[in-house]
Design an enzyme around this catalytic site. Structure first.
Site, PDB file in Angstrom:
ATOM      1  CE  LYS B  80      12.164  28.970  50.327  1.00 26.51           C
ATOM      2  NZ  LYS B  80      11.894  27.702  49.622  1.00 26.51           N
ATOM      3  CB  SER B 155      11.394  28.862  45.991  1.00 28.90           C
ATOM      4  OG  SER B 155      11.289  27.861  47.005  1.00 28.90           O
ATOM      5  CB  SER B 179      12.328  24.820  46.610  1.00 24.10           C
ATOM      6  OG  SER B 179      11.458  25.210  45.586  1.00 24.10           O
TER       7      SER B 179
END
Lengths: 488, 493
Positions: B80, B155, B179
Site C-alpha cells: 500500500k 482504503s 481498511s
C-alpha cells in the site's frame, strides 16, 4: 504616582536535560554542529516516523523533580500541542499537559538577607522546537536548522509568588544552581539551555486579586530578566495610571532598546488542541525506581555544605565558595578524600587544608563554561602536592611555588621539585643551629642591635637563614632557634 | 461464468523458489507482465520493474551461492502506498506527497526483504487511508477485479484488487477501521488485521495512530499466516510495539477447531438486509458447527456506537497526524504571500475533499470547548466497547460476524453521501476500536450478486493463532477459490 504598586511574577523556565541524544530519537544533542547534521526521520517529523521516549531524559526529569520537592508521578503521559510553525517539524510539539511527571514542589532561596520560598506548579517534560534562521546568507529567506528540534527540555512552572525583579533573578540563579548540581542541566544561558518566560502583572498594594498579566517570552540572561520585568512592571503601571487597561498578551524582550514589545494578543492565541499522543504509551516509574533515583541522585549544594561543615571542618564561608560550581565541589571532595586517605591527620584537618589551598591557589585560574570547568592542575596532582606538604617534605611556601610551576608547565609535583632543585625543609635543629650560629657570628652589628631591644632585626636574620638554606628551613623552627640563640 | 485459476500463492512460490524449481526472476517477470496487462484496474501507483528484477536476481544469486533462502523467497509483494520504502515514491495517493521519496524503510518492509521477498509495486489507496471505496485516491479509483463497475473497497482497495487479480502473491494494506478487511471482503481475499501493536507501525504513514495496523491480503489463510509470522514482532522504534512472543501461525492453521466456542451477535445480524451477506454468514456458521464448534449468542452492547466513536477518535488523531504536511519540507508547496497563506494554499490544493472533511471534523472534536463533549466522550465509549469484548470473551473464544453489510457496491454509488459510506465499516470498526485481531475469510460467491462474500472472525488480543485456526477451517469447508473471471493465470506458471 499616586498609589504604590506591587509586581506579581510567575516564571516558566525551560531547561535542557543533559542527555547525549534527543527526547524521542537517537540523534545527538551537541551544541554548535553544522545545521541539520543531527537529524533523522523522527526529529524531522518525516511521514511514518515514530517517537520513542529517551529513558535517561525521563530519569533526569524525575531527579529534577525530586531535588525540587515535587511529587514525582509513577505514571505520566505525553500530549500533543498542535500548532503550525516552520520550526515545528510535525505540526505539533510533544509535551506533557494533563499528566505531567512532576507536580508541586518549592524552591527556597536568599534575596539579600531575607529568605523566600516560591511554590512550583509542576515540572513537565517536552521536546524543543527547531531554530528558524531569518535572512540566512544575506537574503530574505528563512531557513530552519533542525539540530535543536527534539532536544529534551523540562519546563519548570512556578506559582505567581515572586514580587520583584530581584526575587525573580535570585530564584533563577538558585534554580540553575540546583539543576546544575543534579547534573540535569548545564546552566548554559548563552547556548539557550536555560531560558525563561516571565508572567508579569501589577496591582495596587494591598489588593487581593491579580492584575492582568503579560507574558515575556524567551529571556536568556539574568540581567535581561531583571530589566525586562522592571520595564514591564513600570509600563503596566503607566498604562493603569494613564487610565488605560493592561492587555493580556505575549511580549518579547528587545535587549537593544531595553523594552518589551507586543508579539501576540490574546485574541490570536492558539487553541493548541492538546490530546494524549497516541504514539506514546504512558511513562511508568515504579515507586522502587523513584526511591532508587532519590538515593543515587547527586547531592544538592546545601546538602554538601552541611556535610562539609560537619565532616570536613569547613566554615560556612568556605563551603559556600566551594559549592559555587558543581565541578569545583567535586574537585574539593576529591582532594579532601585523597588527603584523608593518607590517614595522617584528622578528617577535619584534611578538609580544611584542601579547602584553604583550593581557595587560595586553585580557584585563581579555574575557568567554567556551563557545567564544564578547567583546572590548571588535576585532582591527583594537588593531592600529591598537599600530601608532600603534610608529610613535611615541602614547606607550605614551597608548596605554593611548586603548585604555580605545576599549573604553568603541566608537570607533576615530583618533576617540578627535581627540576627546580627544591630542597626538603631542614627541621633538624642540630644542623640548623650550626647555620644560625654562623650567621649570628657573621653579623655582630645586627646582633648588638637585637640585644639593644631592636627586635625588628629578627626579620633580617630569618631572611639570611632562608637564603642560606635556599628556603628549605622550616620557618617556625628557625624563629624558635633564633630567638634562643640571639639571647645568648 | 467460467472458473479461473489463481497464480501460485505465497507458500507455493516461496517453496518453489527455495527448492530451485522456479527462479525469483522468472516469478517477478511473470507478475510484472501481469501488472502491465491489468493496468486498467488502476490498482497500482508505482511499478519499478528494474528495481524488482534486481531484487529477484539477488535472491537467485544467493541461492546459487548455496545460501538458505528466507520464508518469502522470491514472493512478489505489493505494498500500500502509505508504507515507506527508501527512494521509492510514496504518496498515500495524495497530491500533497507527490514526488516524495522516503529516506528510510518501514519496519514491515525491512522484515519482508530480510525474508527474501521481492517488492513489486506500490498500490493505489484512498487518500491517506481515508475511505471505504478507494474513490478518494487523487490518482483515480481502483476497479474491482470481479466487476470493474464496482468498488474494490477501501482504503486498501489497490492492495485487495492486486491480490485478487494475482498481481502479487501478497499485498500489505493498513487497517484503521476496517481498511484491509472490508476491501478483502469486496475483492474476495483473505485479509488479516493483527492485534494493535503486533506489527510495528514504524514507516507507516499515520492516519489514526491508536488504530492503524498493517494487515495482510492473500489468497489463502495459510499464506496470510506465513506473512504475518514474518511481520510480527517487537520493534524498538515503535513505542506501541508489543513484546509478546510470536507463535507459529502456520502450525496454528492445522489445529482442529472442535470445541471452540464461537460467539454470534444475533441481534445485530437481524439488521443485515443483504441476502448474500445473510446467506454467507449462515453458511459460515453452519460449517463451523459442522467442524465441531459450539455457537453461543453474545452481546456487545456498545458496538452500535462504533461509527460515531471511530469518526471522532480517528479524525482527531488524523487532524494532528496530517499537520506535518505543510509544504515546508517535502511534497507539494503552493507559495502564498505569507507563511499562513502558504500553509493554507498548500493544504487546500494538496488534500482531497474527504481528507479535508476529516481534518476539519477532527480539529473541531479537539478544539477547546468541544474536547470534553466529543473527544473525551468518544474515548469513554471506546473503553466501554473494550469491556464489552472482555465480557464476551468470557463466554466465547471468537466472535463471528459479517465483514461488510453488503458485497462490493458500484463505483460512484455512495460517493455523494459520506455518512452512508461510513456505514460500510460498521462491522469492522468495533474490533479496531478495541485493538483486537480480526480477519476476513471469503466463503463463496453470493447467489444474488455473484460477488465474493465472507465473514469476519475476531479473537482476543494476541490470539491470532486461534483466529487463523478458525479461518483455516472455514476456508477448507467453503471450497472458495479466489479467481475473478477472465483472469486465469494458472497455466502461465
Amino acid at each position: 504616582m499616586a498609589r504604590a504598586y506591587e509586581t506579581v511574577i510567575g516564571l516558566e523556565v525551560h531547561a535542557q536535560l543533559r542527555t547525549e541524544t534527543k527526547l524521542f530519537c537517537g540523534c545527538a544533542t551537541a551544541y554548535g554542529a553544522p545545521p541539520n547534521t543531527q537529524v533523522c526521520p523522527v526529529c524531522l517529523g518525516l511521514p511514518g516516523a515514530l517517537p520513542v521516549p529517551n529513558a535517561h531524559a525521563m530519569e533526569l526529569a524525575a531527579i529534577a523533580g525530586l531535588a525540587l520537592g515535587c511529587d514525582v508521578r509513577s505514571e505520566s503521559r505525553f500530549d500533543r500541542k498542535n500548532y503550525f510553525y516552520p520550526d515545528l517539524s510535525k505540526g505539533y510539539q510533544i509535551s506533557q499537559f494533563e499528566h505531567p511527571l512532576n507536580l508541586g514542589g518549592q524552591l527556597t532561596f536568599a534575596v539579600g538577607d531575607a529568605e523566600k520560598t516560591v511554590r512550583l506548579t509542576r515540572i513537565h517534560v517536552e521536546e524543543d522546537a527547531a531554530k528558524n534562521l531569518h535572512g540566512a546568507g544575506g537574503g530574505t529567506a528563512t531557513v530552519v536548522d533542525f539540530n535543536r528540534g527534539g532536544t529534551p527540555l523540562i519546563e519548570i512552572v512556578s506559582e505567581p509568588d515572586l514580587r520583584s525583579a530581584a526575587e525573580a533573578e535570585a530564584y533563577l540563579r538558585k534554580l540553575r544552581d540546583i539543576l546544575m548540581f543534579m547534573g540535569v542541566n548545564d546552566g548554559n544561558l548563552e547556548e539557550g539551555s536555560f531560558r525563561c518566560d516571565a508572567n508579569v502583572s501589577v496591582r495596587p498594594a494591598g489588593q487581593e486579586e491579580f492584575g492582568t498579566r503579560t507574558e515575556i517570552k524567551n529571556i536568556n540572561s539574568f540581567k535581561f530578566v531583571r530589566q525586562a520585568i522592571e520595564y514591564e512592571a513600570s509600563r503596566q503601571v503607566s498604562v493603569i495610571e494613564g487610565g488605560g487597561r493592561v492587555v493580556q498578551e505575549t511580549r518579547g524582550w528587545n535587549d537593544v532598546t531595553g523594552k518589551t514589545v507586543s508579539q501576540r494578543s490574546k485574541e490570536d492565541a492558539h487553541d493548541y488542541r492538546y490530546f494524549p499522543d497516541p504514539d506514546l504509551p504512558p511513562t511508568v516509574f515504579s515507586q522502587e525506581r523513584i526511591d532508587e533515583l532519590r538515593r543515587t541522585a547527586p547531592k544538592l549544594p546545601e546538602q554538601l555544605r552541611a556535610e562539609w561543615t560537619a565532616q570536613w571542618g569547613l566554615t560556612a564561608y568556605d563551603a559556600e565558595v566551594l559549592t559555587g560550581h558543581p565541578a569545583i565541589a567535586r574537585y574539593f571532595v576529591a582532594v579532601a578524600e585523597a588527603l584523608d586517605a593518607g590517614g595522617k591527620e584528622p578528617r577535619a584537618e584534611a578538609g580544611k587544608r584542601a579547602a584553604n589551598f583550593i581557595q587560595a591557589e586553585v580557584l585563581r585560574d579555574v575557568k567554567t563554561s556551563g557545567l564544564d570547568a578547567t583546572f590548571s592542575v588535576p585532582v591527583a596532582g594537588v593531592a600529591d602536592l598537599l600530601g608532600r606538604v603534610q608529610a613535611g617534605s615541602l614547606t607550605g611556601k614551597q608548596g605554593k611555588q611548586v603548585f604555580a610551576e605545576m599549573a604553568s608547565s603541566g608537570e607533576g609535583a615530583e618533576a617540578v621539585i627535581t627540576r627546580l632543585g627544591v630542597q626538603a625543609p631542614i627541621s633538624d635543629t642540630g644542623a640548623l643551629e650550626a647555620d644560625i650560629r654562623a650567621i649570628i657570628a657573621a653579623n655582630p652589628a645586627q646582633h648588638e642591635q637585637y640585644k639593644a631591644g631592636k627586635t625588628k632585626v629578627l626579620g633580617f636574620f630569618v631572611g639570611q637563614i632562608m637564603r642560606a638554606t635556599k628556603g628549605a628551613a622550616d620557618p617556625a623552627t628557625v624563629n624558635e632557634l633564633l630567638e634562643r640563640l640571639l639571647q645568648e | 461464468m467460467t472458473q479461473s485459476s489463481p497464480a501460485p500463492g505465497v507458500i507455493a512460490t516461496a517453496e518453489a523458489v527455495r527448492r530451485g524449481e522456479r527462479s525469483a526472476e522468472h516469478v517477478t517477470t511473470e507478475h510484472l507482465a501481469r501488472a502491465a496487462s491489468l493496468r486498467g484496474l488502476n490498482a497500482l501507483l508505482h511499478v519499478d520493474e528494474e528495481r524488482a528484477l534486481q531484487a529477484a536476481r539477488r535472491v537467485d544469486a544467493r541461492r546459487a551461492e548455496g545460501k538458505t533462502l528466507g520464508r518469502l523467497a522470491g514472493v512478489p509483494v505489493v505494498l500500500k502506498d502509505n508504507l515507506c520504502v527508501t527512494g521509492v515514491p510514496t504518496t498515500c495517493a495524495s497530491r500533497i506527497l507527490e514526488g516524495y521519496r522516503p529516506p528510510y524503510d518501514a519496519d514491515c518492509v525491512e522484515r519482508l526483504v530480510a525474508e527474501d521477498a521481492v517488492i513489486l509495486a506500490k498500490a493505489n489507496m484512498d487518500e491517506f487511508a481515508m475511505g471505504s471505496s478507494n474513490e478518494n485516491s487523487a490518482f483515480g479509483p481502483v476497479k474491482n477485479p470481479w466487476d470493474p463497475s464496482r468498488a474494490p473497497g477501501g482504503s486498501s482497495g489497490g492492495s485487495a484488487a492486486a491480490t485478487a487479480a494475482s498481481i502479487g502473491a501478497v499485498a500489505l494494506g493498513t487497517d484503521t477501521g476496517g481498511s484491509v478487511r472490508q476491501p478483502g471482503a469486496f475483492c474476495g481475499v483473505v485479509a488479516i488485521k493483527p492485534t494493535y501493536g503486533r506489527l510495528s507501525r514504524y514507516g507507516v504513514i499515520a492516519f489514526a495512530s491508536s488504530l492503524d495496523q498493517v494487515g495482510t491480503m492473500t489468497r489463502s489463510v495459510r499464506d496470510g499466516a506465513r506473512v504475518l509470522g514474518v511481520l510480527a514482532g517487537h520493534d524498538r522504534r515503535d513505542a506501541t510495539s508489543a513484546t509478546e512472543p510470536v507463535p507459529d501461525y502456520e502450525a496454528a492453521c492445522e489445529l482442529p477447531v472442535k470445541g471452540t466456542r464461537v460467539g454470534v451477535m444475533r441481534a445485530a445480524l437481524d439488521q443485515v438486509e443483504d441476502p448474500d451477506v445473510r446467506a454467507s454468514f449462515a453458511a459460515a456458521e453452519a460449517s463451523l458447527r459442522d467442524a465441531g464448534c459450539d455457537v453461543v449468542d453474545i452481546e456487545l452492547p456498545h458496538a452500535h456506537h462504533g461509527v460515531s466513536v471511530y469518526y471522532l477518535v480517528a479524525t482527531a488523531e488524523a487532524s494532528s497526524n496530517l499537520a506535518r504536511f505543510d509544504g515546508m519540507r517535502f511534497g507539494l508547496r503552493v507559495a502564498g504571500e505569507d507563511l499562513l497563506s502558504t500553509y493554507e494554499r498548500t493544504r487546500a490544493q494538496g488534500f482531497g475533499p474527504e481528507v479535508q472533511r476529516r481534518i476539519m471534523l477532527g480539529t473541531y472534536a479537539l478544539s477547546s470547548g468541544y474536547y470534553d463533549a466529543f473527544y473525551i466522550k468518544a474515548q469513554k465509549v471506546r473503553t466501554l466497547m473494550i469491556k464489552d469484548y472482555q465480557q464476551a470473551f468470557e463466554r466465547c473464544d471468537a466472535v463471528l460476524s459479517p465483514t461488510a453489510p453488503t458485497p462490493a457496491f458500484g463505483l460512484g454509488e455512495k460517493t455523494g453521501d459520506p455518512l452512508a459510506m461510513y456505514l460500510a465499516d460498521i462491522f469492522t470498526l468495533p474490533p479496531s476500536l478495541a485493538g483486537l485481531p480480526a480477519m476476513h475469510v471469503p466463503v463463496g460467491l453470493g447467489s444474488t450478486s455473484g460477488l465474493p462474500v465472507g465473514v469476519q472472525i475476531t479473537t482476543p488480543a494476541f490470539t491470532e493463532g486461534r483466529m487463523l485456526q478458525l479461518g483455516s477451517a472455514l476456508e477448507a469447508r467453503s471450497g472458495y477459490v479466489c479467481a475473478p473471471p477472465g483472469m486465469d493465470v494458472g497455466g502461465a506458471s
